[in-house]
Scaffold this motif. Structure first.
Motif, mmCIF file in Angstrom:
data_model
loop_
_atom_site.group_PDB
_atom_site.id
_atom_site.type_symbol
_atom_site.label_atom_id
_atom_site.label_comp_id
_atom_site.label_asym_id
_atom_site.label_seq_id
_atom_site.Cartn_x
_atom_site.Cartn_y
_atom_site.Cartn_z
ATOM 1 N N UNK A 157 5.944 -32.950 2.303
ATOM 2 C CA UNK A 157 6.204 -31.744 3.091
ATOM 3 C C UNK A 157 7.091 -30.816 2.266
ATOM 4 N N UNK A 158 6.524 -29.680 1.910
ATOM 5 C CA UNK A 158 7.301 -28.661 1.202
ATOM 6 C C UNK A 158 7.934 -27.747 2.243
ATOM 7 N N UNK A 159 9.232 -27.848 2.387
ATOM 8 C CA UNK A 159 9.940 -27.097 3.425
ATOM 9 C C UNK A 159 10.627 -25.897 2.791
ATOM 10 N N UNK A 160 10.293 -24.711 3.239
ATOM 11 C CA UNK A 160 10.991 -23.515 2.775
ATOM 12 C C UNK A 160 11.923 -23.036 3.873
ATOM 13 N N UNK A 161 13.184 -22.923 3.517
ATOM 14 C CA UNK A 161 14.201 -22.496 4.477
ATOM 15 C C UNK A 161 14.261 -20.972 4.522
ATOM 16 N N UNK A 162 13.722 -20.410 5.574
ATOM 17 C CA UNK A 162 13.806 -18.962 5.784
ATOM 18 C C UNK A 162 14.711 -18.630 6.973
ATOM 19 N N UNK A 163 15.743 -19.438 7.152
ATOM 20 C CA UNK A 163 16.672 -19.215 8.270
ATOM 21 C C UNK A 163 17.675 -18.102 7.981
ATOM 22 N N UNK A 209 -0.504 -33.344 2.492
ATOM 23 C CA UNK A 209 0.355 -32.282 1.977
ATOM 24 C C UNK A 209 0.552 -31.190 3.031
ATOM 25 N N UNK A 210 1.808 -30.900 3.308
ATOM 26 C CA UNK A 210 2.131 -29.839 4.277
ATOM 27 C C UNK A 210 3.031 -28.806 3.626
ATOM 28 N N UNK A 211 2.847 -27.560 3.992
ATOM 29 C CA UNK A 211 3.761 -26.488 3.562
ATOM 30 C C UNK A 211 4.345 -25.855 4.811
ATOM 31 N N UNK A 212 5.639 -25.916 4.907
ATOM 32 C CA UNK A 212 6.285 -25.446 6.127
ATOM 33 C C UNK A 212 7.229 -24.284 5.842
ATOM 34 N N UNK A 213 7.099 -23.274 6.668
ATOM 35 C CA UNK A 213 7.989 -22.114 6.647
ATOM 36 C C UNK A 213 8.887 -22.239 7.878
ATOM 37 N N UNK A 214 10.162 -22.468 7.654
ATOM 38 C CA UNK A 214 11.101 -22.676 8.761
ATOM 39 C C UNK A 214 11.938 -21.419 8.950
ATOM 40 N N UNK A 215 11.875 -20.856 10.153
ATOM 41 C CA UNK A 215 12.674 -19.650 10.377
ATOM 42 C C UNK A 215 13.042 -19.493 11.852
ATOM 43 N N UNK A 216 13.949 -18.569 12.098
ATOM 44 C CA UNK A 216 14.264 -18.199 13.483
ATOM 45 C C UNK A 216 13.245 -17.184 13.981
ATOM 46 N N UNK A 263 14.201 -22.118 16.329
ATOM 47 C CA UNK A 263 13.798 -22.438 14.950
ATOM 48 C C UNK A 263 12.373 -22.946 14.996
ATOM 49 N N UNK A 264 11.514 -22.293 14.252
ATOM 50 C CA UNK A 264 10.096 -22.628 14.282
ATOM 51 C C UNK A 264 9.649 -23.178 12.921
ATOM 52 N N UNK A 265 8.590 -23.949 12.972
ATOM 53 C CA UNK A 265 7.899 -24.378 11.758
ATOM 54 C C UNK A 265 6.535 -23.713 11.773
ATOM 55 N N UNK A 266 6.261 -22.921 10.755
ATOM 56 C CA UNK A 266 5.000 -22.167 10.694
ATOM 57 C C UNK A 266 4.741 -21.438 12.015
ATOM 58 N N UNK A 267 5.808 -20.897 12.581
ATOM 59 C CA UNK A 267 5.678 -20.054 13.763
ATOM 60 C C UNK A 267 5.682 -20.797 15.083
ATOM 61 N N UNK A 268 5.832 -22.107 15.059
ATOM 62 C CA UNK A 268 5.679 -22.873 16.299
ATOM 63 C C UNK A 268 6.853 -23.807 16.564
ATOM 64 N N UNK A 269 7.159 -24.001 17.847
ATOM 65 C CA UNK A 269 8.031 -25.078 18.307
ATOM 66 C C UNK A 269 7.378 -25.690 19.534
ATOM 67 N N UNK A 270 7.076 -26.965 19.599
ATOM 68 C CA UNK A 270 7.183 -27.955 18.537
ATOM 69 C C UNK A 270 6.393 -27.543 17.296
ATOM 70 N N UNK A 271 6.829 -28.025 16.166
ATOM 71 C CA UNK A 271 6.137 -27.739 14.917
ATOM 72 C C UNK A 271 4.826 -28.476 14.818
#
Lengths: 571, 571
Positions: free
Chosen positions: A65-71, A24-31, A44-52
């Motif tokens: 994977x629960x992806x939350x779009x915070x773009x 189980x993953x929870x991902x916060x996707x944002x710029x 665009x990062x996943x949980x603050x990182x690129x690569x995610x």
């Protein structure tokens, strides 16, 4: 006797539990502002990182994977590259094909089974978002008690990519403008998210001195620390937006043992050629002079970027040397960018490993020949297959097909080869004035065997034919053969390797060459097949296959909400 | 007799036809490279232009705008600023409040009646998109046979704005980052979409010589050609993202005659102070020396941008002089940026025109005092009302309220004033450590009279209080009074202007000052009230009013499709 049965049931239950493990993953996707190559720009990062974050799972696990779009104002979809999504075609994450995009503020849950050990990827698959940095690795290990056919001590993942300083928005608008604005060569190559742009190339005074900072720790070179005497499995993958790459480790041969999740009959190379969307495992022995560090390098091949894009550099750090100790040598030069022969040779040399061969059906039921060309349509540049440039419909295909929304895309079948293909001059500048844009698809009869011939040609520039890495969703295909020149339907199939072809999900078609693939249309769903160069796909270089959509289960309502399926769902 | 009746019926029928006229627009919204101030960057255009096409209609007309979102990966909503949307609250175009955003590839149809002649605006209202250039003017003329109370020969519209070289994405990410990235002052002021950035400020070598080109016709100054001896009505409006502006026409007085669609008792000014979201009509006489042209200028006031943002320049071209002939004088200097007194005086001087006065109810049923402060919440900067920073829910309020989705936002009522407001030190640096983010709203009893007191205060910077232009959707409000210092609830209301207050939809609250408003909650719907500074609203400076939502008709399903209303609508 009954005790034995009980014991067996317990063992089975334990195994079932092990198989049913959920990751189980929870991902916060944002710029966020990031400086992967010292130059600061939005990524665009996943949980603050690129690569995610890497997804680590075991064969048979369910990945959630629960992806939350915070773009903010931009939608999102994430593709699980190499995962076939058997039984879960709605989780393929292909915007416009398998789902409506995830809206800002929304959380979407991807759920799929990783049914085969190997090295895979994930990345954004909406617009050109992958180029903004949303990508990462998926590593699926064997079930407990099973062993790889090659021993190693440590297992490491390295993702290669290229990096632009302009935004994917700027790139996309340029591509769809008159005059055409080409994205050009990338500013940097990144090794596991780290590159080095020469800040002195930016003219002073920069409006913001923090915009390029060579001492920013974000762009310190990637360091792979290794223990002398040990053997490493390196999982090398590429999410490059444009660049075909060569990968080297100074002073160390690499033995290729895996490609796209399939075991390779071992071959030893000094340069690993890797095309966007491919994954490889190589084995290296840490057997060189241990008092120093060594360069890890990557170079662009197939395009002349020598004046624009420096090699990507990382450090192979022989423990206990200091990881920041610069190797005493100059980074070794990569191969000539325009030398196609060794790339074709390496492609051709990759075969299924003895003992792990799945032979293909000896014959196919259908052959589709895809002529790859550049075209102009209404003055705009496009890439086309058989003079048809793919445009995605507003309602994703999977939904349209399953819900019988026949009007949302062109229902007419597309031809299996360009009329007049036999006479098409592949070495002449493309001037296909009768090209069209279309959202029509290929409907494949379920469980039939399909051959795809990818035929490369000259682009719209004199003496230019590009390298295209073709990626198929929902499937692995057998790679039956490669050739240079025009595919000969009478004779070339006789030379197909039906004995030990590798299975892959991504394969290169080389300049002026052809590549022949075979797959069985046995995975109910709708699957994109496309050039993995971000700009090429944006310009229409793809096709869509439907197979057994009547066998797809009820679609989750979460994938809907756009096009014809926009509207109110009673809660 | 019967002939008279027939004739009357015909006249009525003709009038009814005239009243029922539909103004139909089709808009293609996309990103394009534009150089409004000579510097090339992406802008959001409508049918290829920024500002977008003007909407021209007559009182009583129905305006229908079919908006197609071709932004690629980004959603969209467009607000019709100053149009009260009586009977069509779902067409207000406020993302997160009255509708789900328009998805890429979708076409959304706005339909509303322009029920009152005057000068209005439209602009994007999703994220910070307005700052990317999506704005334009709405000009509603009187019904046939009705005349304005002031004569003029020609009618022209000029939109003022400010312009940034970074993207709204970069601005938004900075605002919501730790450390805080402030958007700073704009690079240019635009007069009707044209400004002039000094390209020499960019250090050579630019990576692209076309990136800033002083001779690009896109950034040639805006020219207003006028005929000597004539009288002009100029409709001046501001869609600035940040800047409060002063507007001047060299050598010409301006007579203010309209504000936000209401007639003003004429006042003569040399500087028109205009805050973002305001519209004014001024009359000018073309009565100066006719052998030359004159400068039109705009300057930033209220913030010290003297070192960063040059004045915006345009040309008043006295026909038949050549429109490109540069005026022989230096552009006149604007007013001092930090001189609040004349701005407060002009705000206070604007009254309803004799003969066109709608007097407000003498008393209100409810008084809401909004203390405007800056705060930090979890380390992030916010703007707050009474220590509450507005965060929009994922399901728009109008839909949530009408469809009884009570769980999508905080149902608890918000206080009508900050507890301890009487003791709040407005001249002290704000350090409100108990601020919170909330999506709770104000529910107003239908048809009641509501007073709003906007109380300004010190920001988080010593000796700094900003100018905030407050805009109310769905309403005009009476402006009852302005003051500097702390609002005195016992004595200040006694000084309210109840005789001839102007009605507006946007009003300034001056540094350390207060502004008192009154409106009647008689428009069923959900209405945003917010600071029209793009970054301030992004940081939470707003409130939401609900009134008579039970009287709102069935919501069109087209506004749904996000948050709780995402999902499949059976076609």
């Amino acid at each position: 006797m009954s005790r034995l049965i009980t014991l067996s049931l317990c063992v089975l239950a334990t195994m079932a539990l092990a198989e049913a493990r959920v990751r189980h993953y929870k991902w916060d996707v944002k710029y966020e502002f990031k400086s992967p190559d010292c130059y600061e720009k939005l990524a665009i990062t996943v949980n603050g990182k690129t690569p995610g974050p890497a997804i680590l799972a075991q064969q048979g696990d369910t990945v959630v994977v629960e992806v939350t779009n915070n773009l903010g104002t931009e939608n999102l979809a994430i593709h699980w590259h190499g995962i076939r999504q058997i039984g879960s075609p709605w989780s393929d994450g292909t915007g416009g094909v398998t789902q409506c995009p995830i809206l800002p503020g929304d959380t979407f849950t991807y759920r799929f089974i990783v049914d085969r050990a190997g090295t895979y990827l994930y990345h954004a698959h909406y617009g050109m978002q992958r180029g903004a940095g949303l990508y990462g690795s998926i590593r699926v290990s064997l079930p407990d008690g099973m062993a790889e056919p090659f021993p190693y001590d440590y297992d490491k993942s390295i993702i290669l990519s290229d990096w632009y300083h302009n935004s994917t928005y700027e790139q996309a608008v340029g591509l769809s403008s008159i005059p055409f604005g080409w994205v050009g060569e990338p500013q940097s190559l990144l090794i596991h998210g780290k590159g080095k742009f020469d800040c002195s190339k930016l003219a002073p005074p920069s409006s913001d001195p923090s915009a390029c900072n060579a001492t920013n720790p974000e762009c310190s070179p990637y360091v792979l620390t290794v223990v002398p005497g040990k053997k490493y499995r390196l999982r090398i993958s590429s999410t490059a937006t444009l660049s075909a790459l060569s990968f080297q480790i100074e002073g160390h041969n690499m033995t290729i043992v895996e490609a796209d999740g399939h075991y390779v009959e071992p071959i030893v190379v000094q340069n690993l050629f890797i095309y966007s969307g491919e994954t490889y495992s190589v084995l290296i022995k840490i057997d060189q002079e241990p008092s120093r560090n060594y360069w890890i390098t990557t170079n662009i091949v197939g395009r002349n970027a020598t004046a624009t894009t420096p090699p990507g550099l990382a450090v192979l750090n022989y423990y206990p040397n200091h990881p920041k100790r610069v190797p005493p040598t100059n980074p070794p030069a990569g191969p000539m960018w325009n030398d196609v022969a060794p790339r074709l040779a390496q492609s051709s040399a990759i075969k299924a490993r003895q003992g792990y061969i799945h032979t293909p059906p000896p014959k196919s039921d259908r052959v589709i020949v895809f002529l790859n060309t550049q075209n102009k349509i209404d003055g705009y540049y496009h890439w086309s297959l058989n003079n048809v440039s793919l445009s995605l419909p507003n309602t994703p295909y999977l939904i349209a097909l399953k819900e019988n929304l026949h009007h949302v895309f062109d229902q007419r079948p597309l031809p299996d080869q360009l009329p007049g293909f036999a006479d098409y001059p592949i070495y002449r500048v493309a001037n296909n004035t009768n090209a069209t844009s279309s959202n029509a698809i290929y409907r494949l009869k379920f469980n039939t065997t399909v051959d795809i011939i990818l035929q490369n040609a000259n682009s719209m520039i004199v003496n230019n034919s590009e390298t295209h890495p073709w990626h198929l969703h929902g499937h692995d295909f057998w790679v039956l053969g490669y050739g240079i020149g025009k595919f000969d339907p009478d004779n070339d199939p006789k030379k197909y390797n039906l004995a030990n072809p590798i299975k892959k999900n991504t394969v290169a078609v080389h300049p002026y060459g052809w590549t022949a693939l075979r797959f069985i249309a046995d995975n109910p769903g709708v699957w994109l097949f496309h050039c993995h160069v971000e700009s090429h796909f944006y310009m229409g270089m793809g096709a869509v296959f439907e197979e057994g959509v009547d066998k797809v289960g009820k679609l989750p309502s979460e994938i809907m909400g756009c096009g014809e399926t926009k509207g109110f769902k009673t809660p």
